[in-house]
Structures are given as C-alpha cells and as structure tokens.
Design a protein around this motif. Structure first.
Motif, short mmCIF file in Angstrom:
data_model
loop_
_atom_site.label_atom_id
_atom_site.label_comp_id
_atom_site.label_asym_id
_atom_site.label_seq_id
_atom_site.Cartn_x
_atom_site.Cartn_y
_atom_site.Cartn_z
N ALA A 191 -40.20 2.94 46.21
CA ALA A 191 -38.95 3.10 46.95
C ALA A 191 -39.24 3.60 48.37
CB ALA A 191 -38.03 4.10 46.23
N SER A 192 -38.39 3.17 49.31
CA SER A 192 -38.56 3.59 50.70
C SER A 192 -37.30 3.29 51.48
CB SER A 192 -39.75 2.86 51.35
OG SER A 192 -39.82 3.15 52.73
N GLN A 193 -37.09 4.07 52.54
CA GLN A 193 -35.99 3.80 53.45
C GLN A 193 -36.24 2.54 54.28
OE1 GLN A 193 -36.61 7.50 55.30
NE2 GLN A 193 -35.03 8.62 54.15
N ALA A 194 -37.50 2.10 54.32
CA ALA A 194 -37.84 0.89 55.07
C ALA A 194 -37.61 -0.38 54.26
CB ALA A 194 -39.30 0.95 55.53
N LEU A 195 -37.27 -0.25 52.98
CA LEU A 195 -37.05 -1.41 52.11
C LEU A 195 -35.56 -1.68 51.95
CD1 LEU A 195 -39.67 -0.73 49.28
CD2 LEU A 195 -39.72 -2.61 50.92
N THR A 196 -35.20 -2.96 51.95
CA THR A 196 -33.81 -3.34 51.72
C THR A 196 -33.55 -3.61 50.24
OG1 THR A 196 -34.36 -5.66 52.18
CG2 THR A 196 -33.58 -4.32 54.03
N THR A 197 -34.59 -3.71 49.45
CA THR A 197 -34.46 -3.93 48.01
C THR A 197 -35.57 -3.18 47.29
OG1 THR A 197 -34.35 -5.61 46.27
CG2 THR A 197 -35.90 -6.00 48.07
N SER A 198 -35.38 -2.95 46.00
CA SER A 198 -36.37 -2.21 45.22
C SER A 198 -37.54 -3.12 44.86
CB SER A 198 -35.74 -1.67 43.94
OG SER A 198 -34.69 -0.78 44.25
N LEU A 199 -38.72 -2.52 44.75
CA LEU A 199 -39.92 -3.23 44.31
C LEU A 199 -40.33 -2.66 42.96
CD1 LEU A 199 -42.04 -3.52 47.59
CD2 LEU A 199 -40.68 -5.27 46.48
N GLY A 200 -39.81 -3.26 41.89
CA GLY A 200 -40.06 -2.75 40.56
C GLY A 200 -41.15 -3.53 39.84
N PHE A 201 -41.95 -2.81 39.04
CA PHE A 201 -43.03 -3.41 38.26
C PHE A 201 -42.94 -2.85 36.84
CE2 PHE A 201 -44.22 -3.03 42.65
CZ PHE A 201 -44.83 -4.24 42.97
N CYS A 202 -43.11 -3.73 35.85
CA CYS A 202 -43.02 -3.30 34.45
C CYS A 202 -44.17 -3.88 33.64
CB CYS A 202 -41.70 -3.77 33.82
SG CYS A 202 -40.24 -2.87 34.41
N ASP A 203 -44.58 -3.13 32.60
CA ASP A 203 -45.56 -3.59 31.64
C ASP A 203 -45.10 -3.10 30.27
OD1 ASP A 203 -47.97 -4.83 30.76
OD2 ASP A 203 -48.82 -2.82 30.52
#
Length: 260
Positions: free
Chosen positions: A188-200
């Motif tokens: 997560a970041s204020q510089a991102l417009t969307t979340s970068l989620g990873f799952c296993d």
C-alpha cells in the motif's frame, strides 16, 4: 514596147497637230484590286555550316547573353542509377575543437545543501511471529536489519511499519513471506491509485502437506515524492477462518531501496 507604164501618184499628207484646251483632258483611272496570293515557292537549298564562334575578350554583356539564350527545354526522365563508386581514402584528422563553455552549477537533491552522498535510502525489516497479521492494518516489525541513510530520522519506522520518503525518486519495494497457511499481503502507498495484492493458498487437506511451507513474494517500482509513505498489510480474500487463527510460526520480510 509591150505592157504599160503605170502612173505613180505621190500623195503627201501633212500632219498638223491639233490644239486642245483643258476641257478635252481624260479622267484618272481607278486603282487596281489586289491579286490572289501566289503559291509557296520551293524550299531553298541548305546553306553551308557557319564559322565557329569566337569568344570575345573582356566582360560579357549579360543582356546580350539572355537574348541569345534559347528557351529552357522540358525536364528529362531520370536516368538509371550508376554503380556505386569506390570508397575514398580516409582524410586527415581535423584540428581539435575549442573547449566548450562550463555547464550550469548542479543542485543537490537534498534540502539544506547536502551533497549527493546523502542521496541514499534502503531498508530491510523482518517480522517473525506465530499470529496471523491483523487484517487491514500495517504490519510492524522487529529491529530493522538494514536502515540507511545516516540521517537523524530514519526513513523506515519498525514500530509503525511505514517507509516515509525523504529523498524524492524512483524506489523498488518487495516482500517475502513464509507460512504454513494461506497468506494474502498488499503493498500500500499514497503513490498508488490501486492496491497491489498478492495471495498464496494452502488447500492441502492431509496433515503432512498442510504443514509444508507456503512462500509468497511480491514487488513494485514506485516514484515517490517527499513525505509519501509505503507499507505492507494483510487482507482477507479466500482464507478459511481457522487459518486466520493459526498460531504456527510465520515470517515476513519487507525491503526497499532508492534506484535513482
């Protein structure tokens, strides 16, 4: 004598010119009409070749040349390209050029006049715990293994789990997690417009495979401005309720560094 003599009479006429006054003069005649054009005559014989022109000495009158010059003819078709010529010999080296003007004075990327040596930022922190990370909350860590630069305020705060940009630029962030249950982590970041989620996910039902380690990794390149934050947090996706209550050991490594 036989025959006879003829008589010869000589008659003499005297011509006396008659006198005529102006009244007996004749009238002037009319002008005759133009006759019809005659036929073209035969072509004359070709003349002999003239003498070669002689170049005059001294300046040439351009006005005369323009009068003598004929009209320009039409543009002819482009001819066939000839064969490529041989490569010429390498010419002598030219003289060295003059030195260029000095460039503009550079500016440090750190406020307060700090030099380029301070434009460094890198960290790597490890979280080792048996509880599942709280959903939707920044993950916190133990003491960071690496945390530069040598500034008084560190860029990465282990207690809050936040990386705060102090040097504007392009950064690379990544994480690795090892757990025996399903894991979902988000950069997560204020510089991102969307979340970068990873799952296993661990969908094994037998006890042996269910206790095998599940490894999850993710990374991103971000351009950050001063003050923007980057952190790691867990989120709920398809994990089973018992996985969220799992108390086996879990390890998460969060790292980042300035590219340029």
């Amino acid at each position: 004598m036989g025959g006879y003599y003829g008589l010869v009479f000589l008659v003499v006429f005297t011509l006396i010119p008659a006198r005529c006054d102006e009244s007996c003069g004749g009238r002037d005649g009319r002008a005759g009409e133009a006759g019809a054009p005659g036929r073209d005559g035969y072509s004359g014989a070709k003349g002999e070749k003239g003498d070669t022109a002689v170049m005059l000495q001294g300046p040439v009158d351009e006005a005369v040349l323009r009068k003598l010059k004929g009209e320009a003819g039409g543009r002819g078709q482009q001819g066939v390209m000839g064969p490529k010529g041989y490569r010429g010999h390498l010419g002598a080296a030219g003289k060295p050029g003059e030195p260029g003007r000095p460039g503009a004075e550079g500016k440090g990327i750190i406020s307060g006049g700090q030099g380029a040596q301070m434009a460094r930022s890198a960290f790597s922190a490890i979280r080792t715990h048996n509880s599942y990370p709280v959903i939707g909350r920044p993950i916190t860590y133990g003491p960071a293994e690496v945390n530069t630069p040598e500034a008084a305020d560190k860029d990465f705060n282990e207690a809050t789990g936040h990386f705060t940009c102090r040097v504007p630029g392009v950064y690379y962030f990544n994480f690795h997690s090892v757990a025996k249950v399903s894991m979902c982590l988000n950069i997560a970041s204020q510089a991102l417009t969307t979340s970068l989620g990873f799952c296993d996910y661990n969908r094994n039902t037998d006890q042996v495979n269910r206790n095998s380690d599940q490894v999850l990794s993710g990374g991103v390149v971000l351009q950050l401005a001063v003050g923007q934050k980057v952190w790691l947090e867990s989120f709920r996706d398809q994990q089973r309720p018992n996985e969220l209550r799992d108390n086996q050991d879990k390890q998460i490594i969060f790292s980042g560094f300035l590219l340029f």
